[in-house]
Write an enzyme that holds these catalytic residues in place. Structure first.
Site, PDB file in Angstrom:
ATOM      1  N   ALA A   6       0.825  -1.293  -0.120  1.00  0.00           N
ATOM      2  CA  ALA A   6      -0.167  -0.024   0.078  1.00  0.00           C
ATOM      3  C   ALA A   6       0.888   1.320   0.159  1.00  0.00           C
ATOM      4  CB  ALA A   6      -0.989  -0.019   1.171  1.00  0.00           C
TER       5      ALA A   6
ATOM      6  N   GLY B 122       0.553  -5.113   0.768  1.00  0.00           N
ATOM      7  CA  GLY B 122      -0.767  -5.255   0.002  1.00  0.00           C
ATOM      8  C   GLY B 122      -0.289  -5.825  -1.210  1.00  0.00           C
TER       9      GLY B 122
ATOM     10  N   GLU C  84      -0.469  -9.353  -0.255  1.00  0.00           N
ATOM     11  CA  GLU C  84      -1.966  -9.812  -0.083  1.00  0.00           C
ATOM     12  C   GLU C  84      -2.801  -9.683  -1.403  1.00  0.00           C
ATOM     13  OE1 GLU C  84      -2.100  -6.198   2.749  1.00  0.00           O
ATOM     14  OE2 GLU C  84      -3.189  -7.683   4.325  1.00  0.00           O
TER      15      GLU C  84
END
Ligand code: COA
Length: 261
Positions: free
Chosen positions: A67, A112, A115
């Site tokens: 992120a 992220g 993920e």
């Protein structure tokens, strides 16, 4: 080719390649990138000329380096919760996608990015890939499904250690612990992804979709319920032209021509 600016979609031979395109920031996920990724999958949902999706990152350094920390640093408790819920929803659409999604991890897959790979159905990596959930080193936790999905894929013990240490895992180790299923030389990654995609595209699309539905459903419910659901989906497929085509083709010793009906 569709260019949603930060995410590019390319379709060839029933395989869509979705490329996150912000290489100067190692494809870090800010709001715009996440929205473009979501829009790309939304657009692919209704394309019946697409049987498999490959997700990868632009450039030769990163899949996605996480992120966007520059954006996260500004968040308040309320906006933080929304940031997490938004990323979760984008990745959930990918996990629930009607056809298989392959993550072709071509470099850093951190936070992220890791993920995102976890939300895909199959993960393959180049030898230069690095996986990790470094969030605790930033004073946060994984917020796009990492605390849920990593343990399901590599097991509780390894997920706890990786999450609590924030350690980076090299490609060979990622393969050893089941985080990815194949590792290639960097220049061979997309070829391997396309080869895998071609194999998947040759199968019955309804069967692929229902196999994924059964497997993911089983992760959330008691065994009896999971088995009932499996039997229902198995029975449903008996109503499909694809089943008749698949079995007839076998008996006639030819390749099936599946229509997804
Ligand atoms: N968010 C925002 N920007 C990021 C980023 C992220 N997660 N990851 C990399 N970038 C940016 C860097 O700030 C840099 O931008 P700049 O050139 O404008 O300064 C650019 O991408 C290149 O990264 P850089 O750090 O210079 O490359 P490196 O080879 O030295 O290091 C990493 C690569 C991946 C090890 C390092 O960038 C890193 O640790 N990134 C953050 C990973 C992370 O913690 N992710 C989880 C976030 S919750």
């Amino acid at each position: 080719m569709t260019d949603h600016l930060l995410v590019r979609t390319d379709v060839a031979e029933r395989v869509a390649t979705v490329t996150l395109h912000r290489p100067e920031k190692l494809n870090a996920l800010n709001r715009q990138v996440l929205d473009a990724l979501d829009a790309a999958f939304l657009a692919l949902e209704s394309r019946d000329d697409v049987a498999v999706v490959i997700v990868t990152g632009a450039g030769d350094r990163a899949f996605v380096a996480g992120a966007d920390i520059g954006a996260l640093v500004e968040m308040s408790p309320l906006s933080g919760k929304e940031v997490s819920a938004h990323g979760q929803a984008v990745f959930r659409r990918i996990e629930r996608f009607r056809c298989p999604v392959i993550a072709a991890v071509n470099g850093f897959a951190l936070g992220g990015g890791c993920e995102l790979a976890l939300a895909c159905h199959i993960r393959i990596a180049s030898a230069s890939a690095r996986f990790g959930l470094p969030e605790v080193g930033l004073g946060i936790i994984p917020g796009y499904g990492g605390t849920v999905r990593l343990a399901r894929i590599v097991g509780f013990g390894r997920a706890l250690e990786l999450t609590l240490t924030g350690a980076q895992v090299k490609a060979a180790e990622a393969e050893r612990i089941g985080l990815v299923t194949h590792v290639t030389e960097p220049e061979a990654l997309m070829e391997k992804a396309r080869e895998l995609a071609a194999t998947l595209a040759s199968k019955g699309p309804l069967a692929l979709s229902m196999a994924m539905e059964a497997i993911y459903h089983a992760a959330d419910v008691p065994t009896e319920e999971a088995l009932r659901h499996e039997a229902t989906l198995f029975g449903l497929l008996a109503a499909s032209d694809d089943m008749r085509e698949g079995m007839t083709a076998f008996l006639e010793k030819r390749k099936p021509d599946f229509r997804g009906e």
